[in-house]
Design a protein around this motif. Structure first.
Motif, PDB file in Angstrom:
ATOM      1  N   ARG A 124      68.638  52.550  26.640  1.00  0.00           N
ATOM      2  CA  ARG A 124      68.449  51.341  27.434  1.00  0.00           C
ATOM      3  C   ARG A 124      66.958  51.175  27.703  1.00  0.00           C
ATOM      4  O   ARG A 124      66.290  52.093  28.134  1.00  0.00           O
ATOM      5  CB  ARG A 124      69.208  51.470  28.750  1.00  0.00           C
ATOM      6  CG  ARG A 124      69.195  50.203  29.576  1.00  0.00           C
ATOM      7  CD  ARG A 124      70.005  50.435  30.830  1.00  0.00           C
ATOM      8  NE  ARG A 124      71.424  50.553  30.534  1.00  0.00           N
ATOM      9  CZ  ARG A 124      72.226  49.504  30.324  1.00  0.00           C
ATOM     10  NH1 ARG A 124      71.754  48.293  30.356  1.00  0.00           N
ATOM     11  NH2 ARG A 124      73.496  49.682  30.058  1.00  0.00           N
ATOM     12  N   SER A 125      66.425  49.991  27.382  1.00  0.00           N
ATOM     13  CA  SER A 125      65.002  49.778  27.545  1.00  0.00           C
ATOM     14  C   SER A 125      64.676  49.542  29.013  1.00  0.00           C
ATOM     15  O   SER A 125      65.245  48.684  29.655  1.00  0.00           O
ATOM     16  CB  SER A 125      64.542  48.587  26.712  1.00  0.00           C
ATOM     17  OG  SER A 125      63.183  48.355  26.997  1.00  0.00           O
ATOM     18  N   LEU A 126      63.758  50.370  29.523  1.00  0.00           N
ATOM     19  CA  LEU A 126      63.349  50.183  30.914  1.00  0.00           C
ATOM     20  C   LEU A 126      61.990  49.509  30.961  1.00  0.00           C
ATOM     21  O   LEU A 126      61.383  49.368  31.998  1.00  0.00           O
ATOM     22  CB  LEU A 126      63.277  51.541  31.618  1.00  0.00           C
ATOM     23  CG  LEU A 126      64.596  52.305  31.693  1.00  0.00           C
ATOM     24  CD1 LEU A 126      64.372  53.713  32.206  1.00  0.00           C
ATOM     25  CD2 LEU A 126      65.591  51.563  32.580  1.00  0.00           C
ATOM     26  N   ARG A 127      61.472  49.161  29.773  1.00  0.00           N
ATOM     27  CA  ARG A 127      60.121  48.622  29.726  1.00  0.00           C
ATOM     28  C   ARG A 127      60.113  47.168  30.142  1.00  0.00           C
ATOM     29  O   ARG A 127      60.844  46.362  29.577  1.00  0.00           O
ATOM     30  CB  ARG A 127      59.567  48.687  28.295  1.00  0.00           C
ATOM     31  CG  ARG A 127      59.942  49.906  27.496  1.00  0.00           C
ATOM     32  CD  ARG A 127      59.351  51.169  28.081  1.00  0.00           C
ATOM     33  NE  ARG A 127      57.935  51.033  28.317  1.00  0.00           N
ATOM     34  CZ  ARG A 127      57.028  51.171  27.376  1.00  0.00           C
ATOM     35  NH1 ARG A 127      57.364  51.435  26.160  1.00  0.00           N
ATOM     36  NH2 ARG A 127      55.756  51.060  27.672  1.00  0.00           N
ATOM     37  N   PRO A 128      59.286  46.803  31.122  1.00  0.00           N
ATOM     38  CA  PRO A 128      59.187  45.386  31.441  1.00  0.00           C
ATOM     39  C   PRO A 128      58.567  44.641  30.247  1.00  0.00           C
ATOM     40  O   PRO A 128      57.672  45.181  29.587  1.00  0.00           O
ATOM     41  CB  PRO A 128      58.256  45.355  32.653  1.00  0.00           C
ATOM     42  CG  PRO A 128      57.703  46.716  32.816  1.00  0.00           C
ATOM     43  CD  PRO A 128      58.405  47.656  31.901  1.00  0.00           C
ATOM     44  N   PRO A 129      59.066  43.455  29.924  1.00  0.00           N
ATOM     45  CA  PRO A 129      58.558  42.764  28.726  1.00  0.00           C
ATOM     46  C   PRO A 129      57.199  42.106  28.961  1.00  0.00           C
ATOM     47  O   PRO A 129      57.037  40.901  28.839  1.00  0.00           O
ATOM     48  CB  PRO A 129      59.654  41.731  28.441  1.00  0.00           C
ATOM     49  CG  PRO A 129      60.347  41.532  29.739  1.00  0.00           C
ATOM     50  CD  PRO A 129      60.174  42.755  30.564  1.00  0.00           C
ATOM     51  N   GLY A 130      56.220  42.933  29.329  1.00  0.00           N
ATOM     52  CA  GLY A 130      54.859  42.431  29.540  1.00  0.00           C
ATOM     53  C   GLY A 130      53.890  43.165  28.643  1.00  0.00           C
ATOM     54  O   GLY A 130      54.242  44.207  28.064  1.00  0.00           O
ATOM     55  N   ILE A 131      52.665  42.658  28.560  1.00  0.00           N
ATOM     56  CA  ILE A 131      51.699  43.262  27.626  1.00  0.00           C
ATOM     57  C   ILE A 131      51.335  44.691  28.013  1.00  0.00           C
ATOM     58  O   ILE A 131      50.944  45.487  27.173  1.00  0.00           O
ATOM     59  CB  ILE A 131      50.419  42.417  27.492  1.00  0.00           C
ATOM     60  CG1 ILE A 131      49.692  42.353  28.828  1.00  0.00           C
ATOM     61  CG2 ILE A 131      50.701  41.021  26.968  1.00  0.00           C
ATOM     62  CD1 ILE A 131      48.219  42.150  28.622  1.00  0.00           C
ATOM     63  N   GLN A 132      51.482  45.039  29.325  1.00  0.00           N
ATOM     64  CA  GLN A 132      51.145  46.415  29.741  1.00  0.00           C
ATOM     65  C   GLN A 132      52.030  47.436  29.025  1.00  0.00           C
ATOM     66  O   GLN A 132      51.595  48.549  28.753  1.00  0.00           O
ATOM     67  CB  GLN A 132      51.293  46.586  31.261  1.00  0.00           C
ATOM     68  CG  GLN A 132      50.384  45.685  32.094  1.00  0.00           C
ATOM     69  CD  GLN A 132      48.905  45.844  31.749  1.00  0.00           C
ATOM     70  OE1 GLN A 132      48.488  46.887  31.234  1.00  0.00           O
ATOM     71  NE2 GLN A 132      48.127  44.811  31.996  1.00  0.00           N
ATOM     72  N   SER A 133      53.278  47.052  28.713  1.00  0.00           N
ATOM     73  CA  SER A 133      54.163  47.989  28.003  1.00  0.00           C
ATOM     74  C   SER A 133      53.586  48.304  26.627  1.00  0.00           C
ATOM     75  O   SER A 133      53.564  49.455  26.189  1.00  0.00           O
ATOM     76  CB  SER A 133      55.562  47.392  27.825  1.00  0.00           C
ATOM     77  OG  SER A 133      56.158  47.195  29.065  1.00  0.00           O
ATOM     78  N   ASP A 134      53.115  47.267  25.930  1.00  0.00           N
ATOM     79  CA  ASP A 134      52.531  47.497  24.595  1.00  0.00           C
ATOM     80  C   ASP A 134      51.240  48.320  24.696  1.00  0.00           C
ATOM     81  O   ASP A 134      50.990  49.209  23.870  1.00  0.00           O
ATOM     82  CB  ASP A 134      52.225  46.156  23.908  1.00  0.00           C
ATOM     83  CG  ASP A 134      53.463  45.536  23.271  1.00  0.00           C
ATOM     84  OD1 ASP A 134      54.513  46.213  23.225  1.00  0.00           O
ATOM     85  OD2 ASP A 134      53.376  44.377  22.805  1.00  0.00           O
TER      86      ASP A 134
END
Ligand SMILES: Nc1ncnc2c1ncn2[C@@H]1O[C@H](COP(=O)(O)OP(=O)(O)OP(=O)(O)O)[C@@H](O)[C@H]1O
Length: 276
Positions: A193-203
């Motif tokens: 399950r992806s816990l990463r917020p879909p923002g550029i900080q994740s990348d």
């Protein structure tokens, strides 16, 4: 035993495109390039336009979820236009499932380079590679998307440079709206399950982890020495150290990809300038 039989049966049902079969009336399959959690990637010849293609086929056992992930990948890739991101040649759906044909990149993954070929990255080479990758990532961000799966198996080194692949988890920045971007149960697909917020900080955080993978390639642990944190194990310049903290979320975050590129470019220039 029962679980093994179930897995075998699922793999058999998913393998519907043996060598020599035709996908979309046009792509002749030759071999399997990779098997992911929801798709199988096949090396094919394009009998219409010529050349090699990588055709990603949603696993039939993943049913609608697989179809939806492939449709998402298609949506994101259609919004991109970059020489180092494989372009879509065709997309289709038929009774055997959906598929996405992409330009084939004859490259080796960064994972293979480090672990199979024993490639070693010093600070300067790591900065050069990170900058090349960030240039691709900044295109993705400028077009309004986040990749969300920037990992060493998703970077291909080809003669001309580094390619970014696998947009299967990519989304519009912020998550996106509409039925295509509705949440679904990733665990049912066998994916974490992806816990990463879909923002550029994740990348940017993922880029930081990739840089650590590169830098650790040259690290030789002392025999029997206890494991320590990366800050102690890696002998890095203070400027790179600070950049990694910012990327990994323990320093002041970058406002955007461009800020990060500017800072890394400055450090690389200092690296290239011979000392007094
Ligand atoms: N355009 C391409 N050109 C060459 N090889 C490719 C291409 N796309 C994918 N591959 C190969 O297929 C493998 C699997 O591709 P990809 O990561 O896109 O699939 P996936 O189903 O999303 O996998 P995962 O679930 O592991 O993320 C890659 O590691 C790479 O070796």
């Amino acid at each position: 035993m029962l679980n093994r039989l179930r897995r075998f049966a699922a793999a058999w049902r998913d393998y519907r495109h043996p060598a020599g079969s035709l996908i979309g009336g046009r792509f002749r399959t030759e071999r399997v390039l990779g098997i992911g959690s929801y798709g199988i990637v096949l090396y094919c010849r394009d009998e219409k336009e010529g050349g090699a293609v990588a055709v990603k086929v949603a696993k039939p056992t993943k049913a609608d979820a697989g179809r939806r992930l492939l449709a998402r990948e298609r949506e994101v890739l259609s919004g991109l236009d970059h020489p180092f991101i494989p372009a879509i040649r065709a997309y289709g759906e038929n009774r055997r499932g959906s598929w996405l044909a992409l330009d084939y990149i004859a490259g080796r993954t960064l994972e293979d380079l480090i672990f199979a070929e024993g490639r070693r990255f010093g600070e300067r080479e790591c900065l050069e590679w990170a900058l090349e990758l960030l240039e691709r990532v900044s295109h993705v961000h400028d077009r309004g998307f986040v990749h969300l799966d920037l990992r060493i198996p998703n970077v291909l080194l080809e003669a001309n440079g580094l390619y970014l692949i696998d947009f299967g988890l990519a989304r519009p920045i912020g998550g996106g709206s509409g039925p295509l971007w509705e949440e679904y149960d990733t665990e049912a697909l066998g994916m974490p399950r992806s816990l990463r917020p879909p923002g550029i900080q994740s990348d940017l955080c993922d880029i930081g982890h990739m840089m650590l993978f590169m830098l650790y390639s040259a690290y030789e642990p002392e025999h029997g020495a206890p494991e320590r944190v990366w800050e102690e194990e890696l002998d890095l310049s203070s400027s790179l150290h600070a950049v990694l903290h910012r990327l990994l979320g323990s320093g002041k975050p970058y406002a955007g990809t461009a800020d990060c590129i500017a800072e890394l470019t400055g450090i690389l220039a200092d690296c290239r300038t011979p000392g007094p």
